[in-house]
Design a protein around this motif. Structure first.
Motif, PDB file in Angstrom:
ATOM      1  N   SER A 146       0.829  -1.207   0.000  1.00 23.70           N
ATOM      2  CA  SER A 146       0.000   0.000   0.000  1.00 23.70           C
ATOM      3  C   SER A 146       0.863   1.256   0.000  1.00 23.70           C
ATOM      4  N   ASP A 147       1.975   1.234   0.722  1.00 22.88           N
ATOM      5  CA  ASP A 147       2.884   2.380   0.734  1.00 22.88           C
ATOM      6  C   ASP A 147       3.589   2.526  -0.615  1.00 22.88           C
ATOM      7  N   ALA A 148       3.972   1.399  -1.203  1.00 21.57           N
ATOM      8  CA  ALA A 148       4.618   1.450  -2.515  1.00 21.57           C
ATOM      9  C   ALA A 148       3.668   2.016  -3.569  1.00 21.57           C
ATOM     10  N   ARG A 149       2.380   1.642  -3.491  1.00 21.28           N
ATOM     11  CA  ARG A 149       1.382   2.176  -4.415  1.00 21.28           C
ATOM     12  C   ARG A 149       1.272   3.692  -4.272  1.00 21.28           C
ATOM     13  N   ARG A 150       1.246   4.158  -3.047  1.00 20.81           N
ATOM     14  CA  ARG A 150       1.150   5.597  -2.800  1.00 20.81           C
ATOM     15  C   ARG A 150       2.340   6.337  -3.398  1.00 20.81           C
ATOM     16  N   LEU A 151       3.536   5.770  -3.263  1.00 21.54           N
ATOM     17  CA  LEU A 151       4.737   6.411  -3.779  1.00 21.54           C
ATOM     18  C   LEU A 151       4.747   6.446  -5.301  1.00 21.54           C
ATOM     19  N   ALA A 152       4.330   5.350  -5.927  1.00 20.79           N
ATOM     20  CA  ALA A 152       4.283   5.304  -7.395  1.00 20.79           C
ATOM     21  C   ALA A 152       3.292   6.342  -7.927  1.00 20.79           C
ATOM     22  N   ASP A 153       2.153   6.452  -7.266  1.00 15.68           N
ATOM     23  CA  ASP A 153       1.151   7.436  -7.681  1.00 15.68           C
ATOM     24  C   ASP A 153       1.666   8.864  -7.487  1.00 15.68           C
ATOM     25  N   LEU A 154       2.348   9.098  -6.374  1.00 14.27           N
ATOM     26  CA  LEU A 154       2.856  10.437  -6.095  1.00 14.27           C
ATOM     27  C   LEU A 154       3.924  10.834  -7.105  1.00 14.27           C
ATOM     28  N   ALA A 155       4.813   9.904  -7.452  1.00 14.63           N
ATOM     29  CA  ALA A 155       5.841  10.198  -8.447  1.00 14.63           C
ATOM     30  C   ALA A 155       5.217  10.582  -9.776  1.00 14.63           C
ATOM     31  N   ALA A 156       4.180   9.852 -10.160  1.00 15.25           N
ATOM     32  CA  ALA A 156       3.500  10.150 -11.424  1.00 15.25           C
ATOM     33  C   ALA A 156       2.823  11.515 -11.382  1.00 15.25           C
ATOM     34  N   SER A 157       2.162  11.823 -10.283  1.00 12.03           N
ATOM     35  CA  SER A 157       1.439  13.095 -10.189  1.00 12.03           C
ATOM     36  C   SER A 157       2.385  14.287 -10.129  1.00 12.03           C
TER      37      SER A 157
END
Length: 369
Positions: free
Chosen positions: A111-122
């Protein structure tokens, strides 16, 4: 944030490294090879940070990680710290507008990795995870041959990653305890590389798996251990191919033996990381050893070959190739096969599936897409 980037001819990428151990040295060497400048290093204490800065050739030692992450003269943050700190540091770096290179595991929870991937993209930041075995030229050669149909339909896989650095009960490291390393050690540490390589070369994902784990010693160095030493996994890919994976940090004599063997209806391909200049190709009628040669290689393999055939390339060369792609991406390029935070998330998903299956006595477990 304004970033100076070598790839676009605008200047030099300015790097900061969190951590001062072996991986920090590898990152430093690769960053310099890519044309970057190491501005700062931060470790757990100011004194060790100064020593690390001197050893790595950094301009200065920051007093703490956040000071480095938020420094105005840092474009990209390299995270080479214990696993449990990765997500927090990567989050701070992205929120500060930095590009990030984070050692795996990207996070100890998917769940934390998902948040980081999304944040990098945004945020439009380059965010990479060093799955550097992708950067051995003969791995790219194998991938190209699978993609162009030379292997035929994939039937089975026989893969392993074996080390021996934890063979004795006196062998100890921060990774053996979940508080600093996460719930998985052997799989998250090296099995993650193996699975990334399988999916990268085969061009398809692992759909389901059955896993068993073993912890050989309950204590190491007189302290309790709560992570696994060995993992055995059965897998099924998206196309229905079946495979066996053995991951161990207690295989005497094996130092870094990552092996990938793919069996298709036309050919078998075998790559061994300890023999990175070779690709074994087998057919019903014969077998041959293909040696690295930029003159005859497929384009994606040839681009990573910096020296002629007969001049060996190895691990640091692979890491240098990875770093060159990261820094090129910061400059606006889109390098083929660059492992990003999305791949870090995928690794975390696979790790959680392995642990879930093992906790259920090897029950077949679907891997989330």
């Amino acid at each position: 944030m304004t970033t100076d980037v070598t790839a676009t001819g605008l200047g030099t990428i300015r790097a900061g490294i969190l951590g001062g151990g072996f991986m920090a040295r590898v990152h430093r060497t690769a960053a310099r090879d890519a044309g970057g400048e190491l501005r700062a290093v931060a470790t757990r204490s100011a004194s060790s940070g100064r020593r690390a800065a001197d050893e790595l050739g950094a301009a200065r030692a920051e007093t703490d990680a956040i000071a480095l992450i938020t420094a105005a003269d840092i474009d990209v943050v390299h995270i080479c710290t214990p696993n449990a700190t990765h997500a927090e540091f990567a989050l701070h770096a992205l929120e500060s507008g930095k590009h990030v290179i984070c050692e795996k595991p990207l996070a100890i929870r998917a769940s934390d990795a998902r948040r980081l991937a999304d944040l990098a993209a945004s945020r439009g930041r380059v965010a990479a995870v060093p799955f550097v075995y992708r950067y051995h030229p003969m791995v790219r050669e194998a991938r190209a041959r699978v993609a162009q149909g030379d292997v035929g339909e994939l039937l089975t896989l026989d893969c392993s990653y074996l080390q021996d650095w934890m063979l004795l009960d006196t062998d100890d490291d921060w990774r053996v305890r979940s508080a600093s390393g996460g719930a998985s050690r052997a799989f998250a540490d090296i099995g993650s590389h193996l699975c990334d390589l399988i999916e990268f070369v085969a061009g398809q994902r692992i759909r389901s798996l059955s896993a068993r784990t073993r912890r050989v010693f309950e204590e190491r160095g007189g302290r309790a251990v709560d992570t696994e030493d060995i993992v055995a996994v059965l897998i099924e890919t998206e196309s229905g191919a079946l495979g066996t994976l053995l991951v161990s940090q207690m295989a005497a004599g094996r130092k870094n033996a990552l092996t990938l063997e793919l069996h298709g209806t036309r050919q078998t391909l075998r790559f061994e990381q300890e023999r990175p200049e070779e690709l074994w190709i087998g057919t019903r009628d014969d077998s041959r050893l293909l040696l690295r040669d930029p003159a005859t290689a497929t384009p994606d393999s040839a681009r990573l070959q910096r020296v002629p055939s007969g001049h060996p390339m190895g691990y640091q060369d692979a890491f240098n190739g990875f770093m060159a792609d990261v820094y090129a991406a910061i400059g606006g390029a889109q390098p083929e096969g660059l492992p990003t935070f999305e791949d870090g998330f995928r690794s975390a998903v696979l790790t959680e599936a392995v642990l879930a299956s093992a906790a259920a006595d090897g029950r077949w477990t679907e891997v989330a897409a």
